[in-house]
Enzyme design. Structure first.
Site, mmCIF file in Angstrom:
data_model
loop_
_atom_site.group_PDB
_atom_site.id
_atom_site.type_symbol
_atom_site.label_atom_id
_atom_site.label_comp_id
_atom_site.label_asym_id
_atom_site.label_seq_id
_atom_site.Cartn_x
_atom_site.Cartn_y
_atom_site.Cartn_z
ATOM 1 N N TYR A 169 -8.927 -11.491 49.029
ATOM 2 C CA TYR A 169 -9.835 -12.209 50.148
ATOM 3 C C TYR A 169 -11.328 -12.367 49.553
ATOM 4 O O TYR A 169 -11.650 -11.501 49.113
ATOM 5 C CB TYR A 169 -9.796 -11.764 51.206
ATOM 6 C CG TYR A 169 -10.480 -12.256 52.305
ATOM 7 C CD1 TYR A 169 -10.976 -13.607 52.212
ATOM 8 C CD2 TYR A 169 -10.475 -11.800 53.832
ATOM 9 C CE1 TYR A 169 -11.458 -14.524 53.323
ATOM 10 C CE2 TYR A 169 -10.888 -12.732 54.874
ATOM 11 C CZ TYR A 169 -11.339 -13.706 54.714
ATOM 12 O OH TYR A 169 -12.057 -14.436 55.696
ATOM 13 N N CYS A 170 -11.744 -13.614 49.284
ATOM 14 C CA CYS A 170 -13.091 -13.873 48.911
ATOM 15 C C CYS A 170 -13.488 -13.182 47.640
ATOM 16 O O CYS A 170 -12.733 -13.368 46.687
ATOM 17 C CB CYS A 170 -14.227 -13.306 50.257
ATOM 18 S SG CYS A 170 -16.049 -13.823 49.811
ATOM 19 N N VAL A 171 -14.544 -12.328 47.657
ATOM 20 C CA VAL A 171 -14.868 -11.453 46.260
ATOM 21 C C VAL A 171 -13.823 -10.682 46.004
ATOM 22 O O VAL A 171 -13.593 -10.174 44.619
ATOM 23 C CB VAL A 171 -16.217 -11.017 46.038
ATOM 24 C CG1 VAL A 171 -17.331 -12.046 46.407
ATOM 25 C CG2 VAL A 171 -16.367 -10.037 47.148
#
Length: 592
Positions: free
Chosen positions: A327-329
């Site tokens: 998720y995301c970074v």
């Protein structure tokens, strides 16, 4: 009459108290600085002034050009003045500079019906639009400087909106007069409390956080911490079905936030939903680091985080491969780790899913404003001095990306109206910020945002040059249509870099709501299409739109890549003794 003081004597008394409470707020701000606290606000202001200076140089370098710009502004002012005079004489006229239809700041009828507030509103809009045009039309400045100027100007323009202050907002002024200023007494008290709680920095409260307790009414899905390293804990969740998928599921959340965004409560929990679908779910919970972990870098987060978690999953389930989610970074870290594993010929993945993940940062949006050589040097000096980057720094940056949604409405509600915000689990999580280690965060900003090294094939980790095209496992790549952190255009472009099959999926809404969207809510929609080719707009035009959550679609995609089942696995699998209950001590650790 609605703007007159009801009780002059009481108002005078309250005004004295307002001044007293405002003095306490000023004292809370100044005291840490008198004791030697670094004031990074000064450097931020310097960055803004230097950026605006470069725009100003373009206009002042040519007197005729500067005069034309000033004439344009004064012409608009004269148009507004003439319109205002005609309105005072009874003429009904449309605004010279009307607000955008979706601008909720000026919804009160008095912004149109009252001459004073109508004039203030249009004066503000004319000036702000003129300033934005000055930035846009400035030539001979590089694209990054122009991007910074637009961003900084939007912060200034949003801050100066007349809707933010009592005497220029009809709704706030009515409320203040009706209760003789008591709202401002409470507001100044809350302002002082928030500055004090932020250690001298204003951290605007967005939720009544007192009602939430981790593990009791938030992050409550049953599970145990089954492994722990310096950088992470690994949580396994208790099964809810008699049979489970043979391939376990490992979730890699962002290290800049805490994992329980995916487990806010029973109705919103993606983790609980996955368990209910028959996944054996493992989640990484990243450490909230102090200065002793300053040297933990990207490689450490891969080896002591992702690979460490995979080893724990293997030990408990006997499965060498996992279905992974980033998720995301956390997704950027996972993609980097996958390229690292490919370079080392390690086969540890059955499939991979990315939520709002960038691997190509060409179109990374407004966060690129904070990334250039000068700012990175300043940030690295700040982080190395403290031994970590305070979580408040990243939280403030994210809030600035949508300041008219995440800053100024709360400023008005809290400090002008004197009202406590409502309890909101998402905003409680948002305020539960996480520190970052200098080595890891500096590498991420330089190599991803600044150099785009992962996309360009120039990133090296552990002596291995990374190549995303060597990643052959099937990928479900989810972007969200209104994402301001990982723009859909950026995610789409990155999808073309992988060497295996990629299913690109576009969800409605934004970075959080587009991901945390349970099927029973029947909210938003998602688009699915063919190959990741052409532009995002071309892909979307040919894609199929489906109402509701993408969660069931994702689960069916996982089943296509392995639907064998085994009896449900107990936590620890009889091989590992649990350390503590979920959500674990790493997620519970708070600073400040």
């Amino acid at each position: 009459m609605q703007y007159m003081v009801h009780d002059p004597e009481k108002f005078a008394t309250n005004f004295a108290r307002i001044v007293e409470e405002a003095g306490k707020a000023a004292s809370a701000y100044l005291k840490p600085r008198e004791n030697g606290k670094d004031d990074h606000t000064v450097e931020a202001v310097n960055q803004m002034v230097r950026t605006f200076g470069k725009v100003g140089e373009y206009w002042t370098s040519d007197p005729q050009r500067a005069m034309e710009a000033q004439t344009r502004l004064w012409g608009r002012y004269m148009d507004l003045w003439g319109q205002s005079v005609r309105k005072m004489m009874g003429s009904e006229e449309a605004d010279i500079e009307p607000p955008a239809k979706d601008d909720r700041r000026f919804n009160d009828p008095e912004w149109d019906q009252n001459q004073f507030f109508d004039f203030i509103k249009q004066l503000y809009l004319i000036t702000s639009h003129w300033a934005q045009d000055m930035v846009e039309e400035a030539e001979d400045i590089d694209a990054h400087t122009k991007h910074k100027a637009h961003f900084y100007l939007s912060q200034v323009v949003n801050a100066l909106s007349p809707s933010n202050y009592v005497f220029t907002n009809p709704e706030l002024l009515r409320e203040t007069m009706q209760n003789d200023g008591e709202n401002l007494i409470k507001g100044m008290q809350m302002l002082a409390e928030d500055i004090k709680a932020g250690g001298g920095d204003l951290i605007i409260r967005q939720s009544d956080n007192s009602v939430f307790k981790l593990g009791e009414n938030i992050a409550v899905t049953e599970g145990k911490v089954i492994a722990q390293s310096d950088v992470c804990q690994v949580i396994q969740y208790a099964p809810m079905t008699k049979e489970v998928l043979k391939t376990p599921l490992l979730i890699v959340p962002p290290w800049i936030n805490k994992f329980y965004i995916l487990d806010l409560n029973e109705k919103k929990s993606f983790i609980k939903w996955c368990v209910e679908q028959g996944h054996t779910v493992f989640v990484i919970s990243w450490v909230n680091p102090d200065e002793t972990l300053r040297e933990k870098d990207f490689l450490a987060y891969i080896e002591e985080g992702i690979l460490f978690a995979m080893d724990a999953v293997h030990k408990i389930t006997g499965e060498r491969k996992v279905n992974a989610i980033g998720y995301c970074v956390g997704g950027t870290l996972l993609a980097t780790g996958m390229a690292y594993m490919a370079a080392r010929r390690m086969a540890r993945l059955n499939s991979t899913t990315f939520f709002t993940t960038q691997v190509d940062f060409t179109h990374a949006g407004d966060l690129k404003v904070f990334v250039d050589e000068e700012q990175l040097d300043d940030l690295e000096e700040q982080m190395n001095k403290a031994g970590f980057l305070d979580g408040k720094s990243m939280a403030s940056a994210f809030n600035m990306l949508r300041s008219n949604d995440l800053i100024w409405p709360y400023f008005i509600n809290n400090y002008m109206r004197g009202k406590e915000p409502f309890p909101f689990d998402l905003l409680y999580w948002n305020a539960d910020s996480t520190r970052m280690t200098p080595a890891n965060h500096a590498f991420y900003l330089r190599k991803c945002y600044h150099e785009n090294a992962l996309a360009n094939g120039q990133m090296e980790i552990g002596g291995k040059k990374l190549d995303l095209s060597k990643i052959k496992v099937p990928i479900y790549n989810l972007a969200t249509a209104e994402d301001h952190i990982a723009p859909a255009k950026s995610v789409f472009k990155g999808s073309k870099l992988f060497g295996g099959p990629v299913d690109f999926v576009l969800s409605g809404s934004g970075h959080i709501a587009g991901v945390v969207n349970p099927p029973d809510k029947e909210k938003y929609q998602f688009w699915r299409g063919g190959p990741v080719e052409g532009t995002l707009e071309e892909w979307k035009a040919a894609a199929k739109e489906t109402a509701g959550s993408w969660w069931p679609d994702w689960h069916q995609w996982v089943l296509l890549h392995g639907d064998k089942t085994v009896p449900a696995r107990a936590i620890g699998g009889g091989k590992v003794a649990p350390i503590e209950d979920a959500p674990g001590s790493y997620a519970s650790k708070r600073y400040g």
